[in-house]
Scaffold this motif. Structure first.
Motif, PDB file in Angstrom:
ATOM      1  N   SER A   1      -3.570  11.872   9.233  1.00 18.17           N
ATOM      2  CA  SER A   1      -4.340  11.362  10.365  1.00 18.17           C
ATOM      3  C   SER A   1      -3.746  11.812  11.702  1.00 18.17           C
TER       4      SER A   1
ATOM      5  N   GLU B   1     -13.938   9.572  11.152  1.00 17.29           N
ATOM      6  CA  GLU B   1     -13.764   8.145  11.428  1.00 17.29           C
ATOM      7  C   GLU B   1     -12.603   8.024  12.387  1.00 17.29           C
ATOM      8  N   TRP B   2     -12.605   6.953  13.150  1.00 15.23           N
ATOM      9  CA  TRP B   2     -11.444   6.651  13.998  1.00 15.23           C
ATOM     10  C   TRP B   2     -11.434   5.156  14.284  1.00 15.23           C
ATOM     11  N   ALA B   3     -10.277   4.626  14.649  1.00 16.73           N
ATOM     12  CA  ALA B   3     -10.177   3.199  14.952  1.00 16.73           C
ATOM     13  C   ALA B   3      -8.990   2.950  15.866  1.00 16.73           C
TER      14      ALA B   3
ATOM     15  N   TYR C   1      -6.168   5.895  15.895  1.00 24.08           N
ATOM     16  CA  TYR C   1      -5.928   6.635  14.648  1.00 24.08           C
ATOM     17  C   TYR C   1      -7.252   7.293  14.261  1.00 24.08           C
ATOM     18  N   GLY C   2      -7.195   8.526  13.768  1.00 23.93           N
ATOM     19  CA  GLY C   2      -8.443   9.169  13.364  1.00 23.93           C
ATOM     20  C   GLY C   2      -8.233  10.224  12.296  1.00 23.93           C
ATOM     21  N   THR C   3      -9.295  10.479  11.549  1.00 18.85           N
ATOM     22  CA  THR C   3      -9.280  11.482  10.479  1.00 18.85           C
ATOM     23  C   THR C   3     -10.115  12.686  10.909  1.00 18.85           C
TER      24      THR C   3
ATOM     25  N   GLY D   1     -11.932   1.932   9.494  1.00 20.27           N
ATOM     26  CA  GLY D   1     -12.072   3.357   9.192  1.00 20.27           C
ATOM     27  C   GLY D   1     -12.782   3.567   7.859  1.00 20.27           C
TER      28      GLY D   1
ATOM     29  N   ASP E   1      -5.188   6.915   3.605  1.00 15.58           N
ATOM     30  CA  ASP E   1      -4.488   5.660   3.902  1.00 15.58           C
ATOM     31  C   ASP E   1      -4.973   5.244   5.288  1.00 15.58           C
ATOM     32  N   ILE E   2      -6.049   4.443   5.301  1.00 13.56           N
ATOM     33  CA  ILE E   2      -6.649   4.074   6.586  1.00 13.56           C
ATOM     34  C   ILE E   2      -6.960   2.580   6.604  1.00 13.56           C
ATOM     35  N   ASP E   3      -7.363   2.062   7.758  1.00 13.48           N
ATOM     36  CA  ASP E   3      -7.644   0.632   7.827  1.00 13.48           C
ATOM     37  C   ASP E   3      -9.113   0.348   7.452  1.00 13.48           C
TER      38      ASP E   3
ATOM     39  N   VAL F   1      -5.931   0.532  16.122  1.00 19.45           N
ATOM     40  CA  VAL F   1      -5.176  -0.424  15.295  1.00 19.45           C
ATOM     41  C   VAL F   1      -3.891  -0.766  16.046  1.00 19.45           C
TER      42      VAL F   1
ATOM     43  N   ARG G   1       7.911   7.050  14.013  1.00 13.24           N
ATOM     44  CA  ARG G   1       8.870   6.004  13.635  1.00 13.24           C
ATOM     45  C   ARG G   1       9.870   6.586  12.658  1.00 13.24           C
TER      46      ARG G   1
ATOM     47  N   LYS H   1       0.825  -1.219   0.000  1.00 11.62           N
ATOM     48  CA  LYS H   1       0.000   0.000   0.000  1.00 11.62           C
ATOM     49  C   LYS H   1       0.861   1.272   0.000  1.00 11.62           C
TER      50      LYS H   1
ATOM     51  N   ARG I   1       0.194   6.780  18.374  1.00 18.23           N
ATOM     52  CA  ARG I   1       1.454   6.037  18.383  1.00 18.23           C
ATOM     53  C   ARG I   1       2.640   6.981  18.259  1.00 18.23           C
TER      54      ARG I   1
HETATM   55  P1  5GP Z   1       1.014   2.608  10.831  1.00 19.57           P
HETATM   56  O1  5GP Z   1       1.052   2.749  12.324  1.00 19.57           O
HETATM   57  O2  5GP Z   1       1.782   1.406  10.340  1.00 19.57           O
HETATM   58  O3  5GP Z   1       1.395   3.889  10.125  1.00 19.57           O
HETATM   59  O4  5GP Z   1      -0.516   2.352  10.418  1.00 19.57           O
HETATM   60  C1  5GP Z   1      -1.201   1.232  10.906  1.00 19.57           C
HETATM   61  C2  5GP Z   1      -2.550   1.129  10.211  1.00 19.57           C
HETATM   62  O5  5GP Z   1      -3.388   2.221  10.613  1.00 19.57           O
HETATM   63  C3  5GP Z   1      -2.488   1.196   8.661  1.00 19.57           C
HETATM   64  O6  5GP Z   1      -3.367   0.193   8.150  1.00 19.57           O
HETATM   65  C4  5GP Z   1      -3.025   2.555   8.349  1.00 19.57           C
HETATM   66  O7  5GP Z   1      -3.668   2.582   7.084  1.00 19.57           O
HETATM   67  C5  5GP Z   1      -4.034   2.745   9.462  1.00 19.57           C
HETATM   68  N1  5GP Z   1      -4.375   4.158   9.669  1.00 19.57           N
HETATM   69  C6  5GP Z   1      -3.585   5.250   9.530  1.00 19.57           C
HETATM   70  N2  5GP Z   1      -4.267   6.370   9.773  1.00 19.57           N
HETATM   71  C7  5GP Z   1      -5.537   6.003  10.056  1.00 19.57           C
HETATM   72  C8  5GP Z   1      -6.741   6.728  10.370  1.00 19.57           C
HETATM   73  O8  5GP Z   1      -6.787   7.944  10.449  1.00 19.57           O
HETATM   74  N3  5GP Z   1      -7.844   5.982  10.590  1.00 19.57           N
HETATM   75  C9  5GP Z   1      -7.859   4.632  10.509  1.00 19.57           C
HETATM   76  N4  5GP Z   1      -9.015   4.006  10.711  1.00 19.57           N
HETATM   77  N5  5GP Z   1      -6.752   3.905  10.220  1.00 19.57           N
HETATM   78  C10 5GP Z   1      -5.608   4.593   9.993  1.00 19.57           C
END
Ligand code: 5GP
Ligand code: ADP
Length: 212
Positions: free
Chosen positions: A42, A77-79, A86-88, A111, A106-108, A81, A49, A23, A46
């Motif tokens: 978003s 939206e928020w989730a 994570y939220g928009t 979301g 780029d969300i899960d 993960v 990194r 992705k 976390r």
């Molecule tokens: P990472 O921590 O590896 O950057 O992201 C972990 C997962 O969280 C990825 O699948 C990414 O697409 C998802 N993610 C990133 N931002 C958001 C967000 O704002 N909302 C949701 N629902 N998922 C997110």
């Protein structure tokens, strides 16, 4: 009449995939080819990194700050993960769309499902790995995850793929160039939706009344 003089609303493009599918690789290619893309940055609880910068990849916030934003209804939206939130935020997305800019998310999968309630006319794409063995190779080859983390991501992948039916576009990322061509085609086709061109038909029909 030049196309760029005709008003256009921005397209919501949501891209989801099991971790390790490619992705980030495909989204980077899309943003390089179409630099005008608005990107939804978003909020996350976390920690940053590597080279990640606050405000660029993510807005990094504390858990308390995230919960406060959520209770003020600032997220569309928020989730949770992998143990982090994570939220928009709705406002910047609406501003970019109002300016006619396409916005990439780029969300899960959780979301994406929530976002569809607000942006039901958006384009929702699910990327699939060609096989489990290839997903293992990519997760291992990337060299960023422990064995335990890879095992968890593989298990999550099966759960996410069980929800693939939710998406109206599937792209299998086997050969990278082919997958990119398909993702690009889905994006460009999405730009042709009548809902993104309010007034276009009327303005063309108007020329029948004025040019004749
Ligand atoms: P990472 O921590 O590896 O950057 O992201 C972990 C997962 O969280 C990825 O699948 C990414 O697409 C998802 N993610 C990133 N931002 C958001 C967000 O704002 N909302 C949701 N629902 N998922 C997110
Ligand atoms: P994601 O963002 O979905 O977790 P990445 O974009 O980080 O995945 O890709 C995971 C790994 O797979 C990276 O090392 C990347 O270079 C590699 N990769 C991506 N697409 C392909 C492909 N079509 N064929 C082979 N390797 C790929």
């Amino acid at each position: 009449m030049k196309d760029e003089h005709i008003s256009r609303l921005g397209q919501v493009l949501v891209v989801c995939a099991p971790s390790g599918t490619g992705k980030s690789t495909l989204i980077d290619m899309l943003r390089k080819e179409f630099p005008d893309f608005g990107f939804s940055v978003s909020y996350t609880t976390r920690a940053p990194r590597g080279q990640e910068q606050d405000g660029r990849e993510y807005n990094f916030v504390s858990r308390d700050a995230f919960v406060a934003m959520r209770s003020r209804g600032e997220f569309c939206e928020w989730a949770e993960v992998h143990g982090n939130f994570y939220g928009t935020a709705t406002k910047p997305v609406e501003r970019m769309l109002g300016e006619g800019r396409d916005v990439l998310f780029d969300i899960d999968v959780q979301g994406a499902k929530q976002l569809k309630k607000t942006f039901y006319k958006g384009t929702f794409v699910f990327l699939l790995p060609p096989s489990r063995a290839e997903l293992v190779r990519r997760l291992t080859g990337r060299g960023t995850d422990s064995e335990e983390s890879i095992a968890r991501r593989l298990e999550n992948a099966a759960g996410e793929m069980a929800q693939a039916e939710f998406f109206d576009n599937w792209v299998v990322n086997d050969d990278l160039d082919t997958a990119y061509e398909e993702l690009r085609a889905v994006y460009l086709a999405g730009r042709c939706k009548p809902s993104l061109r309010p007034g276009i038909l009327d303005s063309i029909l108007q020329t029948w009344r004025t040019d004749g």
